[in-house]
Design a protein around this motif. Structure first.
Motif, PDB file in Angstrom:
ATOM      1  N   LEU A 197       0.818  -1.201   0.000  1.00  0.00           N
ATOM      2  CA  LEU A 197       0.000   0.000   0.000  1.00  0.00           C
ATOM      3  C   LEU A 197       0.858   1.260   0.000  1.00  0.00           C
ATOM      4  N   TYR A 198       1.941   1.228   0.743  1.00  0.00           N
ATOM      5  CA  TYR A 198       2.874   2.355   0.777  1.00  0.00           C
ATOM      6  C   TYR A 198       3.453   2.601  -0.611  1.00  0.00           C
ATOM      7  N   ALA A 199       3.882   1.529  -1.279  1.00  0.00           N
ATOM      8  CA  ALA A 199       4.462   1.661  -2.610  1.00  0.00           C
ATOM      9  C   ALA A 199       3.436   2.174  -3.609  1.00  0.00           C
ATOM     10  N   ALA A 200       2.193   1.698  -3.506  1.00  0.00           N
ATOM     11  CA  ALA A 200       1.142   2.139  -4.415  1.00  0.00           C
ATOM     12  C   ALA A 200       0.885   3.639  -4.260  1.00  0.00           C
ATOM     13  N   ALA A 201       0.844   4.108  -3.016  1.00  0.00           N
ATOM     14  CA  ALA A 201       0.606   5.529  -2.773  1.00  0.00           C
ATOM     15  C   ALA A 201       1.750   6.381  -3.300  1.00  0.00           C
ATOM     16  N   LYS A 202       2.988   5.922  -3.098  1.00  0.00           N
ATOM     17  CA  LYS A 202       4.139   6.680  -3.583  1.00  0.00           C
ATOM     18  C   LYS A 202       4.192   6.704  -5.109  1.00  0.00           C
ATOM     19  N   ALA A 203       3.802   5.611  -5.751  1.00  0.00           N
ATOM     20  CA  ALA A 203       3.758   5.579  -7.209  1.00  0.00           C
ATOM     21  C   ALA A 203       2.736   6.584  -7.733  1.00  0.00           C
ATOM     22  N   ALA A 204       1.568   6.625  -7.099  1.00  0.00           N
ATOM     23  CA  ALA A 204       0.552   7.603  -7.490  1.00  0.00           C
ATOM     24  C   ALA A 204       1.055   9.021  -7.281  1.00  0.00           C
ATOM     25  N   LEU A 205       1.778   9.227  -6.180  1.00  0.00           N
ATOM     26  CA  LEU A 205       2.309  10.550  -5.861  1.00  0.00           C
ATOM     27  C   LEU A 205       3.295  11.020  -6.927  1.00  0.00           C
ATOM     28  N   ILE A 206       4.221  10.154  -7.300  1.00  0.00           N
ATOM     29  CA  ILE A 206       5.218  10.513  -8.309  1.00  0.00           C
ATOM     30  C   ILE A 206       4.539  10.855  -9.633  1.00  0.00           C
ATOM     31  N   ASN A 207       3.590  10.035 -10.051  1.00  0.00           N
ATOM     32  CA  ASN A 207       2.908  10.291 -11.317  1.00  0.00           C
ATOM     33  C   ASN A 207       2.124  11.598 -11.273  1.00  0.00           C
ATOM     34  N   PHE A 208       1.536  11.910 -10.133  1.00  0.00           N
ATOM     35  CA  PHE A 208       0.814  13.178 -10.008  1.00  0.00           C
ATOM     36  C   PHE A 208       1.755  14.359 -10.214  1.00  0.00           C
ATOM     37  N   TYR A 209       2.884  14.352  -9.516  1.00  0.00           N
ATOM     38  CA  TYR A 209       3.779  15.510  -9.594  1.00  0.00           C
ATOM     39  C   TYR A 209       4.528  15.584 -10.918  1.00  0.00           C
ATOM     40  N   GLU A 210       4.798  14.457 -11.541  1.00  0.00           N
ATOM     41  CA  GLU A 210       5.400  14.507 -12.868  1.00  0.00           C
ATOM     42  C   GLU A 210       4.437  15.132 -13.870  1.00  0.00           C
ATOM     43  N   THR A 211       3.152  14.829 -13.729  1.00  0.00           N
ATOM     44  CA  THR A 211       2.145  15.444 -14.593  1.00  0.00           C
ATOM     45  C   THR A 211       1.973  16.920 -14.262  1.00  0.00           C
ATOM     46  N   LEU A 212       1.928  17.239 -12.968  1.00  0.00           N
ATOM     47  CA  LEU A 212       1.784  18.633 -12.549  1.00  0.00           C
ATOM     48  C   LEU A 212       2.951  19.482 -13.051  1.00  0.00           C
ATOM     49  N   ARG A 213       4.127  18.892 -13.145  1.00  0.00           N
ATOM     50  CA  ARG A 213       5.312  19.612 -13.634  1.00  0.00           C
ATOM     51  C   ARG A 213       5.050  20.196 -15.024  1.00  0.00           C
ATOM     52  N   PHE A 214       4.376  19.422 -15.876  1.00  0.00           N
ATOM     53  CA  PHE A 214       4.053  19.903 -17.216  1.00  0.00           C
ATOM     54  C   PHE A 214       2.975  20.985 -17.174  1.00  0.00           C
ATOM     55  N   GLU A 215       2.057  20.871 -16.233  1.00  0.00           N
ATOM     56  CA  GLU A 215       0.957  21.827 -16.162  1.00  0.00           C
ATOM     57  C   GLU A 215       1.421  23.199 -15.676  1.00  0.00           C
ATOM     58  N   VAL A 216       2.291  23.230 -14.665  1.00  0.00           N
ATOM     59  CA  VAL A 216       2.729  24.522 -14.116  1.00  0.00           C
ATOM     60  C   VAL A 216       3.912  25.101 -14.881  1.00  0.00           C
ATOM     61  N   LYS A 217       4.569  24.256 -15.686  1.00  0.00           N
ATOM     62  CA  LYS A 217       5.702  24.679 -16.512  1.00  0.00           C
ATOM     63  C   LYS A 217       6.772  25.339 -15.648  1.00  0.00           C
ATOM     64  N   ASP A 218       7.197  26.555 -16.009  1.00  0.00           N
ATOM     65  CA  ASP A 218       8.271  27.208 -15.268  1.00  0.00           C
ATOM     66  C   ASP A 218       7.750  28.130 -14.176  1.00  0.00           C
ATOM     67  N   ASN A 219       6.434  28.174 -14.006  1.00  0.00           N
ATOM     68  CA  ASN A 219       5.866  29.081 -13.006  1.00  0.00           C
ATOM     69  C   ASN A 219       6.094  28.589 -11.583  1.00  0.00           C
ATOM     70  N   VAL A 220       6.097  27.283 -11.395  1.00  0.00           N
ATOM     71  CA  VAL A 220       6.349  26.685 -10.079  1.00  0.00           C
ATOM     72  C   VAL A 220       7.299  25.504 -10.279  1.00  0.00           C
TER      73      VAL A 220
END
Length: 353
Positions: A197-220
């Motif tokens: 369960l810990y690994a599943a949550a961390k995998a979801a977390l990484i994928n969320f922030y990798e996607t968010l990186r593209f959305e916020v671009k260089d602003n954040v």
């Protein structure tokens, strides 16, 4: 199309390995140049800027607070245990922070997250870094769990405990061109027993922030920190479950443990965040397993299975397994059970950051 995919399945993996072998020296040289530039010429001055740190009452979060304090940052320390935060705040002031706010809050509740971010804005007028370190691990085999009510608790803390603070703070981070720092783990892609369960949550977390990186671009900016074994309070087993629906965690005991020093990892995280690094890894040699994960997953699976068979003993934490959890702190001694069983004191082992 099936014929094309079959051909590509056969050709692309070995061709990619061949390309990687030839490009490795060049990539290594570029990495060294980037490291020199980042270390000596690129660093954000945090003096009098504001860092909000969740999970700051112990372990990695506490040490990260001290690292920001040494850089003169103003702090907002967030955790469930405000009593612990008072002492940490005093230490941070001695190390260089001019102002330190402490907030008792639950990061899996949006209202609590909105409250401490609003307090930070009202007091400081800005937020420059949001550091998400609140995390909760486990050491039980999934099939042993008899009380699935603990499943959402683990996932909430490890996933939503990062998402809600990010959601609330993001507009203010855009204003300051700020940065989000994420505390993750190699378990997000490296499968290890007793951490499903810990690994599943961390995998979801990484994928969320990798996607968010593209959305916020260089602003954040976003810094994702991944670690292997870290000798934190949680790895030492100093936490246990308190009575009540919230299943809060408190200090229990000190157990000797081997692992990378928390202070070193915390310093790497803050250094990387202040340099604007996208990733911080400790230790970096774990990355070699990722090559096997992509190109030779069977070899990685067989290796981990062999190591698990030889060394993993079913001596687990008892959260969610229907076994009694020993509660200590005020007489008379109490027991918290997740299911019917004999009330025998059993100390749990937790892995938290």
């Amino acid at each position: 199309m099936d014929l094309v995919n079959s051909f590509l399945n056969f050709v692309v993996p070995p061709a990619s390995l061949l390309m990687l072998a030839f490009s490795w020296p060049t990539l290594s040289f570029i990495n060294v140049c980037e490291w020199i530039y980042d270390t000596y010429f690129r660093e954000i001055d945090m003096d009098n800027k504001v860092a909000v740190i969740t999970g700051a009452s112990s372990g990695i979060g506490e040490q990260i607070a001290y690292e920001y304090a040494k850089r003169g940052a103003n702090l907002v320390l967030v955790a469930r245990r405000d009593t612990r935060l008072r002492g940490i705040a005093e230490n941070a002031r001695r190390l260089g922070s001019r102002n330190v706010l402490i907030m008792a809050a639950d990061v899996v509740k949006e209202d609590d997250c909105r409250r401490f971010i609003t307090e930070a804005i009202n007091f400081y007028g800005r937020v420059d870094h949001l550091v998400n370190t609140a995390s909760l691990g486990h050491t039980f085999f999934f099939e042993e769990a008899t009380d699935p009510s603990v499943f959402p608790i683990l996932l909430d803390i490890n996933f939503w405990g990062n998402i809600y603070p990010t959601y609330v703070a993001l507009p203010y981070l855009r204003q300051t061109k700020g940065r989000i720092v994420v505390n993750a783990s190699v378990e997000n892609w490296l499968p290890l027993p007793r951490m499903s369960l810990y690994a599943a949550a961390k995998a979801a977390l990484i994928n969320f922030y990798e996607t968010l990186r593209f959305e916020v671009k260089d602003n954040v900016g976003i810094t994702i920190a991944t670690h292997g074994w870290i000798g934190t309070e949680m790895a030492r087993g100093r936490f246990m479950v308190e009575e009540g629906a919230e299943m809060q965690w408190k200090e229990e005991r000190e157990v000797h443990v081997t692992g990378g020093p928390v202070e070193e990892f915390a310093k790497l995280i803050v250094d990387g965040a202040c340099r604007g690094n996208a990733y911080v890894k400790y230790p970096s040699w774990y990355d070699v397993f990722f090559v096997f994960r992509v190109f030779a997953p069977n070899i990685l699976y067989w290796t981990l299975q062999m190591l698990s068979t030889n060394h993993v003993v079913r001596r687990t934490s008892y959260i969610g397994t229907g076994r009694p959890l020993y509660l200590e702190g005020s007489p008379p001694r109490k027991f918290l059970t997740a299911g019917p069983s004999t009330q025998v004191p059993v100390q749990q082992q937790l892995k938290m950051e």
